[in-house]
Design an enzyme around this catalytic site. Structure first.
Site, PDB file in Angstrom:
ATOM      1  N   ASP A  65       0.043   5.206   0.860  1.00  0.00           N
ATOM      2  CA  ASP A  65      -0.104   6.196   1.936  1.00  0.00           C
ATOM      3  C   ASP A  65      -0.190   5.503   3.292  1.00  0.00           C
ATOM      4  OD1 ASP A  65      -1.272   9.042   0.471  1.00  0.00           O
ATOM      5  OD2 ASP A  65      -1.427   7.167  -0.647  1.00  0.00           O
TER       6      ASP A  65
ATOM      7  N   ASP B  71      -1.744  -0.972   5.932  1.00  0.00           N
ATOM      8  CA  ASP B  71      -1.997  -0.357   7.239  1.00  0.00           C
ATOM      9  C   ASP B  71      -3.485  -0.179   7.506  1.00  0.00           C
ATOM     10  OD1 ASP B  71      -2.415   1.725   5.342  1.00  0.00           O
ATOM     11  OD2 ASP B  71      -2.035   3.237   6.894  1.00  0.00           O
TER      12      ASP B  71
ATOM     13  N   ASP C 263       0.875  -1.163   0.000  1.00  0.00           N
ATOM     14  CA  ASP C 263       0.000   0.000   0.000  1.00  0.00           C
ATOM     15  C   ASP C 263       0.920   1.222   0.000  1.00  0.00           C
ATOM     16  OD1 ASP C 263      -2.388   1.638   0.496  1.00  0.00           O
ATOM     17  OD2 ASP C 263      -1.572   1.843   2.515  1.00  0.00           O
TER      18      ASP C 263
END
Length: 238
Positions: free
Chosen positions: A15, A175, A13
């Protein structure tokens, strides 16, 4: 002995996982709020919202100032935020501590990596280009109009399929619940980063492993994929 990662694909991922983009996203948000005559918001107010999109950030800024967030204003404000962000996409953004060393070590051992992000593809590619690392990724797959996006596993599957000649093990690094659910839908393991832009305790995401920092990431990958000819490794990062 260090593990041979020649058949491994690591999907990140963007950001909150690979790049700390919050400062520049906050700058774009506060720029638009100032144009609207509204006070700025602090990073700790919206850090957990950084993966929820421009509209969610703007809604928070308006509502925090006591102003109604009118539907007719949303499109215009979002366009202005994205425009400012595009022009200032890597002013303060950078790789999280230790990430550069992990990318180097993965490459040294023969692994390939890709990006699967809900950030629009053109912005994801621009950010990684500005950071000087775009060419190191076998695929950069963001969100595009009309296409599935995480947690839809088709987004992650499309990312995997975009990496030519990949037939080995794959692991997702993220996240958020979006990352975990997309990985689960594709039947691949997911490692969650505790430092990310979390909107809930990381233990509630249901990831296969949790790491505190990039210093532990390769060990976690080895532990997860140890039965797939990726075993016996030590970190080995210079």
């Amino acid at each position: 002995m260090t593990a041979d990662f020649a058949d491994l694909l690591v999907i990140f991922d963007l950001d909150g996982t690979l790049v700390d983009t919050a400062p520049d996203l906050l700058g774009a948000l506060n720029h638009v709020l100032a144009e609207e005559g509204l006070p700025p918001v602090a990073l700790d107010e919206v850090r957990h919202m950084m993966g929820h999109g421009a509209a969610a950030l703007l809604a928070h800024g308006h509502l925090a100032a006591g102003r109604t967030w009118h539907a007719q204003d949303q499109s215009h404000c979002v366009e202005r935020l994205i425009g400012h962000y595009r022009e200032n996409i890597a002013v303060e953004s950078g790789l999280f501590p230790g990430a550069a060393a992990v990318l180097y070590e993965l490459e040294r051992r023969g692994a390939r990596f890709a990006i699967c992000t809900n950030k629009p593809t053109h912005l994801a590619r621009l950010l990684l280009t500005e950071l000087g690392i775009a060419a190191r990724f076998a695929a950069i797959v963001g969100s595009d109009l009309g296409q599935p996006r995480k947690p839809d596993p088709r987004h992650l599957l499309h990312t995997i399929e975009s990496v030519a000649h990949h037939a080995g093990p794959t692991v997702m690094i993220g996240d958020s619940l979006n990352d975990v659910e997309a990985a689960r839908g594709c039947g691949i393991p997911c490692i969650a980063m505790r430092f990310g832009y979390l909107d809930r305790p990381v233990e509630e995401l249901g990831a296969d492993a949790i790491v505190e920092s990039y210093d532990r990431l390769i060990d976690a990958i080895v532990e997860l994929l140890g039965d797939m000819n990726v075993s016996g490794a030590t970190m080995g990062i210079a």
